[in-house]
Scaffold this active site. Structure first.
Site, PDB file in Angstrom:
ATOM      1  N   GLU A   1       0.887  -1.181   0.000  1.00 26.92           N
ATOM      2  CA  GLU A   1       0.000   0.000   0.000  1.00 26.92           C
ATOM      3  C   GLU A   1       0.913   1.215   0.000  1.00 26.92           C
ATOM      4  O   GLU A   1       1.421   1.608   1.050  1.00 26.92           O
ATOM      5  CB  GLU A   1      -0.848   0.027   1.276  1.00 26.92           C
ATOM      6  CG  GLU A   1      -1.756  -1.149   1.469  1.00 26.92           C
ATOM      7  CD  GLU A   1      -2.902  -1.185   0.492  1.00 26.92           C
ATOM      8  OE1 GLU A   1      -3.039  -0.229  -0.304  1.00 26.92           O
ATOM      9  OE2 GLU A   1      -3.642  -2.164   0.520  1.00 26.92           O
TER      10      GLU A   1
ATOM     11  N   CYS B   1      -2.389   8.876   2.598  1.00 27.15           N
ATOM     12  CA  CYS B   1      -1.986   8.465   1.245  1.00 27.15           C
ATOM     13  C   CYS B   1      -3.079   8.714   0.213  1.00 27.15           C
ATOM     14  O   CYS B   1      -2.781   8.971  -0.945  1.00 27.15           O
ATOM     15  CB  CYS B   1      -1.528   7.021   1.237  1.00 27.15           C
ATOM     16  SG  CYS B   1      -2.679   5.923   2.027  1.00 27.15           S
TER      17      CYS B   1
HETATM   18  P1  NAD Z   1       9.680   6.233   4.641  1.00 28.01           P
HETATM   19  O1  NAD Z   1       9.322   5.497   3.423  1.00 28.01           O
HETATM   20  O2  NAD Z   1      11.114   6.395   4.975  1.00 28.01           O
HETATM   21  O3  NAD Z   1       8.986   5.538   5.891  1.00 28.01           O
HETATM   22  C1  NAD Z   1       7.657   5.094   5.867  1.00 28.01           C
HETATM   23  C2  NAD Z   1       7.600   3.896   6.815  1.00 28.01           C
HETATM   24  O4  NAD Z   1       8.381   2.840   6.287  1.00 28.01           O
HETATM   25  C3  NAD Z   1       8.196   4.191   8.188  1.00 28.01           C
HETATM   26  O5  NAD Z   1       7.386   3.611   9.162  1.00 28.01           O
HETATM   27  C4  NAD Z   1       9.552   3.521   8.183  1.00 28.01           C
HETATM   28  O6  NAD Z   1       9.906   3.044   9.473  1.00 28.01           O
HETATM   29  C5  NAD Z   1       9.299   2.362   7.257  1.00 28.01           C
HETATM   30  N1  NAD Z   1      10.521   1.934   6.576  1.00 28.01           N
HETATM   31  C6  NAD Z   1      11.448   2.714   5.969  1.00 28.01           C
HETATM   32  N2  NAD Z   1      12.433   1.947   5.446  1.00 28.01           N
HETATM   33  C7  NAD Z   1      12.100   0.660   5.732  1.00 28.01           C
HETATM   34  C8  NAD Z   1      12.697  -0.593   5.451  1.00 28.01           C
HETATM   35  N3  NAD Z   1      13.819  -0.709   4.748  1.00 28.01           N
HETATM   36  N4  NAD Z   1      12.075  -1.698   5.907  1.00 28.01           N
HETATM   37  C9  NAD Z   1      10.911  -1.616   6.595  1.00 28.01           C
HETATM   38  N5  NAD Z   1      10.297  -0.474   6.879  1.00 28.01           N
HETATM   39  C10 NAD Z   1      10.876   0.652   6.448  1.00 28.01           C
HETATM   40  O7  NAD Z   1       8.994   7.640   4.620  1.00 28.01           O
HETATM   41  P2  NAD Z   1       8.890   8.821   5.709  1.00 28.01           P
HETATM   42  O8  NAD Z   1       9.939   9.863   5.456  1.00 28.01           O
HETATM   43  O9  NAD Z   1       8.673   8.338   7.099  1.00 28.01           O
HETATM   44  O10 NAD Z   1       7.537   9.346   5.201  1.00 28.01           O
HETATM   45  C11 NAD Z   1       7.459  10.075   4.028  1.00 28.01           C
HETATM   46  C12 NAD Z   1       6.897   9.317   2.880  1.00 28.01           C
HETATM   47  O11 NAD Z   1       6.294   8.093   3.253  1.00 28.01           O
HETATM   48  C13 NAD Z   1       5.795  10.126   2.273  1.00 28.01           C
HETATM   49  O12 NAD Z   1       6.298  10.937   1.271  1.00 28.01           O
HETATM   50  C14 NAD Z   1       4.833   9.105   1.777  1.00 28.01           C
HETATM   51  O13 NAD Z   1       5.030   8.879   0.412  1.00 28.01           O
HETATM   52  C15 NAD Z   1       5.161   7.857   2.476  1.00 28.01           C
HETATM   53  N6  NAD Z   1       4.120   7.347   3.351  1.00 28.01           N
HETATM   54  C16 NAD Z   1       3.095   6.693   2.780  1.00 28.01           C
HETATM   55  C17 NAD Z   1       2.103   6.179   3.573  1.00 28.01           C
HETATM   56  C18 NAD Z   1       0.941   5.445   2.977  1.00 28.01           C
HETATM   57  O14 NAD Z   1       0.004   5.169   3.682  1.00 28.01           O
HETATM   58  N7  NAD Z   1       0.980   5.079   1.728  1.00 28.01           N
HETATM   59  C19 NAD Z   1       2.149   6.349   4.935  1.00 28.01           C
HETATM   60  C20 NAD Z   1       3.241   7.034   5.498  1.00 28.01           C
HETATM   61  C21 NAD Z   1       4.232   7.510   4.682  1.00 28.01           C
END
Ligand code: NAD
Length: 479
Positions: A251, A285
């Protein structure tokens, strides 16, 4: 408030992590330190995996009705404790308390729906083509232990989708909530614990995200991976899952267009648009991002939209009357600013907001930008924050082409009173979810999921449960 220091939940016990890595949780409304806790060590992760394997053996063999009774006790406890859980959620995540309370109650509804569906997972009989074959049954069986990863924007709702699907289908699950918002997820785990969930069926781990995901996904114990978060991380985990032949649900982000047609009810589109755009400070999102308004109604829409955005009451989510809270991290304020500056440098017009608020905490105000060119970062990358883009259009063909121009395909919306236009938008907008005349596309009973770069698979709805099952054919011939 009394914020509970997060810990791990391993094999039916709440325990401290054994990694030297310390995770800090800060209050986004004022920047103060709320808690510091130890992450999961490599040994903790192995313990979680071994427990999930044992938990799966127990849980998958229980009667669906027995599983349902335990899950229903847990959701009753979540509802009983909803106010306390909501305060924790707001403290660590920032959203207004009323939104947090609705989220916790909705989390219980999501889990209940999936558990109910788990009781009626139907098998399908296929007529045999050989005389001695007496039955061919297509069954749905639990896929196996699930590794689930949730982000920070909905600390109750997103774990609920993953836990509800896995547990409702008879799977054990190890969840890694986002490190900043783990206390909410742990309160949900506590409700399952108190409801009598057998040991090992649920594990909660936090720490170093890439280390946790690479360990869990590579383990032969894990059968299915489910991730919610950004497109780049979703693709990385998808590659890992494919390498280890694991089922995968992703997602990911969106960049939702809203097409407001010439015949639309502008007052309703603006009222709902302001709510949907700025709910949870835009950190959603499926949040609308690109408002494409027919040029004949653009002036009217602009004025009301900006007035609505400016009227929102900004403050700590715990203060009564707050409608708009802080962003999750300080770095997100910097990212908002960089995207806004980039658009303005490229000739866009700032209608409101556009500068971080000068107060403690990570506050970035409701921001609306008109005429950002296609090359602007904001027109290409999900802002995931309180920024709305406004543009006019002349023909529906043009609006639909612009709506579909990005690689995202999560949600898309349209406002019109004309049935034929509504039908065309529903048919032609490239998105996993299309909302006509409203934004309510995320309900416990309906599948939530995207196409294109926004991911694949679904959560919630019957599809969310089926995603945690495997198809198995049993064909019986006379001996
Ligand atoms: P990010 O992608 O770094 O982190 C999002 C989540 O993924 C966090 O909980 C993080 O702990 C986890 N994560 C990151 N790297 C991981 C890995 N290698 N393995 C497992 N989990 C991992 O993003 P961010 O800076 O925290 O948030 C910004 C971006 O995240 C936004 O621009 C948005 O696109 C996206 N986001 C999307 C949703 C959604 O519901 N689709 C929700 C939150 C954030």
């Amino acid at each position: 408030m009394n914020y509970p220091t997060p810990c791990l939940y391993l094999d039916g016990a709440f325990v401290e992590g054994r990694s030297p890595l310390r995770v800090q949780v800060r209050n986004p409304a004022d920047g103060t330190l709320l808690a510091e806790y130890a992450g999961a060590s490599a040994a903790d992760l192995q313990d979680a995996l071994a427990a999930a394997e044992r938990g799966f053996a127990v849980w998958s063999r229980m009667l669906a009705l027995e599983r349902f009774c335990i899950i229903a006790r847990a959701t009753a406890l979540i509802r009983e404790r909803a106010e306390a859980i909501a305060r924790i959620l707001t403290t660590e995540q920032g959203k207004p308390l009323g939104e947090a309370l609705r989220e916790v109650q909705l989390a219980a509804d999501i889990i209940d729906f999936l558990a109910e569906e788990g009781k009626r997972l139907a098998a399908r009989g296929v007529p045999p083509r050989l005389a001695n074959v007496v039955s061919q049954t297509v069954m749905r069986v639990p896929v196996g232990p699930v590794a689930a990863f949730t982000p920070w924007n909905f600390p109750a709702n997103l774990p609920a989708r993953k836990l509800g699907g896995a547990l409702g289908a008879g799977c054990s699950v190890i969840i890694k909530p986002d490190e900043q918002v783990a206390a909410t997820c742990l309160e949900m785990a506590r409700a399952f614990h108190d409801a009598g969930l057998p040991k090992g069926v649920l594990g909660v781990v936090m720490g170093n995200p890439p280390e946790i995901s690479s360990t869990l996904i590579a383990s032969p114990v894990i059968a299915k991976v489910s991730f919610t978060g950004s497109v780049p991380v979703g693709k990385q985990l998808g590659e890992l899952a494919a390498r280890h032949m694991k089922r995968y649900t992703a997602e990911l982000g969106g960049h939702a267009p809203v097409i407001v047609c010439a015949d639309a009810d502008i007052a309703a589109a603006v009222k709902l648009g302001v709510q949907a755009k700025f709910r949870n400070a835009g950190q959603v999102c499926a949040s609308p991002v690109r408002f494409l308004v027919h040029r004949s109604r653009l002036d009217e829409f602009r004025e009301a939209f900006v007035t609505g955005a400016k009227a929102l009451v900004i403050g700590s989510g715990l203060d009564a009357g707050t409608q708009f809270g802080p962003l999750i991290h300080e770095r997100r304020c910097g990212q908002m600013q960089a995207m806004v500056d980039d658009a303005l440098e490229r000739g866009a017009r700032l209608l409101c907001g556009g500068r971080r608020l000068d107060r403690p905490g990570w506050f970035y105000p409701p921001t609306i930008i008109e005429g950002a060119p296609a090359e602007a970062q904001l027109q290409q990358v999900e802002p995931f924050g309180p920024i709305g883009l406004l543009d006019g259009f002349d023909s529906l063909d043009e609006a639909i082409a612009r709506a579909n121009a990005l690689p995202y395909g999560l949600a898309a919306y349209g406002f019109t009173k004309d049935l034929a236009t509504a039908h065309r938008l529903a048919q032609e907008l490239q998105a996993g979810m299309v909302g006509i005349n409203h934004f309510g596309v995320s309900q416990p009973e309906t599948p939530f999921g995207g196409i294109k770069d926004s991911g694949y698979g679904h959560e919630s709805g019957l599809e969310g449960l089926l995603g945690c099952t495997e198809v198995k054919l049993v064909s019986v011939a006379l001996p």
